[in-house]
Design a protein around this motif. Structure first.
Motif, PDB file in Angstrom:
ATOM      1  N   ALA A  75      49.570  36.581  29.406  1.00 18.71           N
ATOM      2  CA  ALA A  75      50.057  36.124  30.510  1.00 18.71           C
ATOM      3  C   ALA A  75      48.915  36.582  31.779  1.00 18.71           C
ATOM      4  N   ILE A  76      48.384  37.948  31.602  1.00 16.91           N
ATOM      5  CA  ILE A  76      47.019  38.241  32.846  1.00 16.91           C
ATOM      6  C   ILE A  76      46.090  37.414  32.541  1.00 16.91           C
ATOM      7  N   SER A  81      42.783  33.136  34.596  1.00 14.41           N
ATOM      8  CA  SER A  81      41.567  31.850  34.214  1.00 14.41           C
ATOM      9  C   SER A  81      42.171  30.532  34.977  1.00 14.41           C
ATOM     10  N   LEU A  82      43.336  30.214  35.739  1.00 17.59           N
ATOM     11  CA  LEU A  82      43.842  29.038  36.270  1.00 17.59           C
ATOM     12  C   LEU A  82      42.531  28.511  37.240  1.00 17.59           C
ATOM     13  N   PRO A  83      42.161  29.357  38.011  1.00 24.50           N
ATOM     14  CA  PRO A  83      40.985  28.587  38.671  1.00 24.50           C
ATOM     15  C   PRO A  83      39.808  28.174  38.268  1.00 24.50           C
ATOM     16  N   TYR A  84      39.493  28.569  37.031  1.00 30.66           N
ATOM     17  CA  TYR A  84      38.293  28.369  36.044  1.00 30.66           C
ATOM     18  C   TYR A  84      38.492  27.103  35.018  1.00 30.66           C
ATOM     19  N   LEU A  85      39.765  26.534  35.047  1.00 31.83           N
ATOM     20  CA  LEU A  85      40.053  25.482  34.249  1.00 31.83           C
ATOM     21  C   LEU A  85      39.340  24.189  34.861  1.00 31.83           C
ATOM     22  N   PRO A  86      38.523  23.389  34.217  1.00 29.70           N
ATOM     23  CA  PRO A  86      37.961  22.296  34.985  1.00 29.70           C
ATOM     24  C   PRO A  86      39.055  21.242  35.319  1.00 29.70           C
ATOM     25  N   TRP A  87      40.054  21.057  34.959  1.00 25.11           N
ATOM     26  CA  TRP A  87      40.975  20.029  35.215  1.00 25.11           C
ATOM     27  C   TRP A  87      41.947  20.470  36.195  1.00 25.11           C
ATOM     28  N   ALA A 143      47.664  43.155  39.037  1.00 21.53           N
ATOM     29  CA  ALA A 143      48.119  42.502  40.334  1.00 21.53           C
ATOM     30  C   ALA A 143      46.983  42.577  41.383  1.00 21.53           C
ATOM     31  N   VAL A 144      46.678  44.046  41.667  1.00 27.20           N
ATOM     32  CA  VAL A 144      46.052  44.252  42.901  1.00 27.20           C
ATOM     33  C   VAL A 144      44.320  43.706  42.685  1.00 27.20           C
ATOM     34  N   TRP A 145      43.873  43.682  41.401  1.00 26.43           N
ATOM     35  CA  TRP A 145      42.497  43.346  40.885  1.00 26.43           C
ATOM     36  C   TRP A 145      42.063  42.113  41.561  1.00 26.43           C
ATOM     37  N   PRO A 146      42.662  40.836  41.585  1.00 30.51           N
ATOM     38  CA  PRO A 146      41.956  39.767  41.865  1.00 30.51           C
ATOM     39  C   PRO A 146      42.429  39.539  43.360  1.00 30.51           C
ATOM     40  N   MET A 147      43.219  40.259  44.162  1.00 28.26           N
ATOM     41  CA  MET A 147      43.225  40.190  45.407  1.00 28.26           C
ATOM     42  C   MET A 147      41.944  41.144  46.244  1.00 28.26           C
TER      43      MET A 147
END
Length: 301
Positions: A75-76, A81-87, A143-147
Motif C-alpha cells: 500500500a505504501i 508511486s501515484l504522482p509518477y504514473l504517466p497516465w 506518513a511523515v516522509w513524503p510531507m
C-alpha cells in the motif's frame, strides 16, 4: 456483526465537529489550538499506551506480522508511486498527494482491536496488539516522509521531531525491554487517550470542506481504493499463501479493511498541508469501512 455500531461513533464525532465549527461561536480559531494539543500531547500518549499495554510476542505471530507488513508495504509503494504514473500524475497535485498518501495505508487501531476481540476473543486481541505494535512505527514514518520531502525539509530531522514517530518508537522499545507502566498511571493515560480520539475526530470535522474533494477526484479515488479494495485483497492472498489459521486470517482482514486513522488529518494540518482535504478523505474512509469490512470478512468463508 453490526459493523455500523463500530464505525458510527467515529462518523458522529466528525459530524459533531463539523456542526459545532460551522454553526456556533466555536469556529476555526478555537480548533487550531485543539489540533496542536492533540498532535503534540494527546495522540502520542494514546499511541504509547496502546503499544505498551500488551507484550509483543513476535514469534507466535510471525506469519501474521509478515502478512500485515506485506500488505502495508504494498500500500505504501502504491500510494507513493501515484504522482509518477504517466497516465495519472498530471491530474495529481504533489502537495495534496504528500498529505493524503497516508490515508491509503494507515488504519484505525481501536476499531481493529474491537473487531479482533469480537472475531477471535482474547487470542485475537493479543494478535491485533502485536500487529499494531509492529506496523504503527513503520506506517507513521511512511506518513511523515513524503510531507517532509515535498516541503524541502530534512526528512531525518522531521522524523526525529515528529511526536507520533517518537511515541511509537519509544513504546516499541519499552515493550521489547519488558517494561510496563505503573498501574496507578494507567487510568490517567486512558482518559488522555479517550480525549485524543474524541478531539481528533471532532477536529477533523471542524476542518472538513467537502468542496476540496472536487480538486483531487483522481487522487481521492486512488488512495481510498488502495485502502478499501487493494489492501483487503492483498490480505486475503497473503493469508492463503502463508497458511494463516482462521483467527490470524480474521484479524488480518479486519486490519486491512477498516477505515483510515483519524490522526491523518491532524498530522497533515500540523505539518502545514491542506488539512480540510485530508479531513474529507478520513470522513469518506469511515463511511467506506461500512462496505469494505463486511466484504473483506465474507472472504473468510
Amino acid at each position: 456483526m453490526a459493523y455500523a455500531q463500530l464505525l458510527a461513533p467515529d462518523f458522529l464525532l466528525i459530524l459533531c465537529g463539523y456542526l459545532v465549527c460551522r454553526f456556533t461561536a466555536l469556529g476555526r480559531a478555537v480548533w487550531q489550538p485543539v489540533e496542536s494539543l492533540v498532535y503534540y500531547l494527546l495522540f502520542p500518549v494514546l499511541l504509547f499506551q496502546s503499544i505498551v499495554r500488551s507484550p509483543l510476542q513476535l514469534y507466535e505471530a510471525s506469519g501474521l506480522v509478515a502478512a500485515g507488513l506485506g500488505t502495508g508495504l504494498v500500500a505504501i509503494a502504491l500510494a507513493w508511486s501515484l504522482p509518477y504514473l504517466p497516465w495519472l500524475g498530471r491530474h495529481i497535485d504533489r502537495a495534496d498527494h504528500a498529505a493524503s498518501a497516508q490515508v491509503a495505508f494507515r488504519f484505525n487501531s481501536f476499531i481493529v482491536l474491537a473487531l479482533a476481540d469480537r472475531l477471535a476473543g482474547s487470542q485475537g486481541l493479543l494478535m491485533a496488539a502485536v500487529l499494531i505494535g509492529v506496523c504503527v512505527p513503520l506506517f507513521n514514518v511512511a506518513a511523515v516522509w513524503p510531507m517532509a520531502r515535498t516541503k524541502g525539509r530534512s526528512v531525518l530531522g522531521e522524523l526525529l521531531r515528529n511526536p507520533l514517530v517518537i511515541a511509537t518508537v519509544t513504546a516499541v522499545a519499552t515493550n521489547l525491554l519488558g517494561l510496563r507502566l505503573p498501574q496507578w498511571l494507567e487510568p490517567t493515560l486512558s482518559r488522555m487517550g479517550a480525549a485524543a480520539l474524541a478531539l481528533g475526530l471532532m477536529a477533523a470535522g471542524a476542518g472538513l470542506q467537502w468542496g476540496q474533494l472536487a480538486r483531487g477526484r483522481w487522487l481521492s479515488a486512488c488512495v481510498l481504493g488502495i485502502r478499501h479494495a487493494v489492501q483487503p485483497l492483498m490480505a486475503w492472498l497473503l493469508a492463503r499463501l502463508l497458511r494463516l489459521d482462521a483467527a490470524q486470517t480474521a484479524v488480518l482482514m479486519a486490519f486491512c479493511a477498516v477505515s483510515t486513522s483519524s490522526t491523518c488529518y491532524v498530522l497533515a494540518a500540523r505539518m502545514g498541508y491542506n488539512g480540510s482535504y485530508v479531513a474529507a478523505l478520513v470522513t469518506l474512509s469511515t463511511l467506506l469501512g461500512l462496505i469494505s469490512l463486511p466484504l473483506a470478512l465474507s472472504l473468510l468463508t
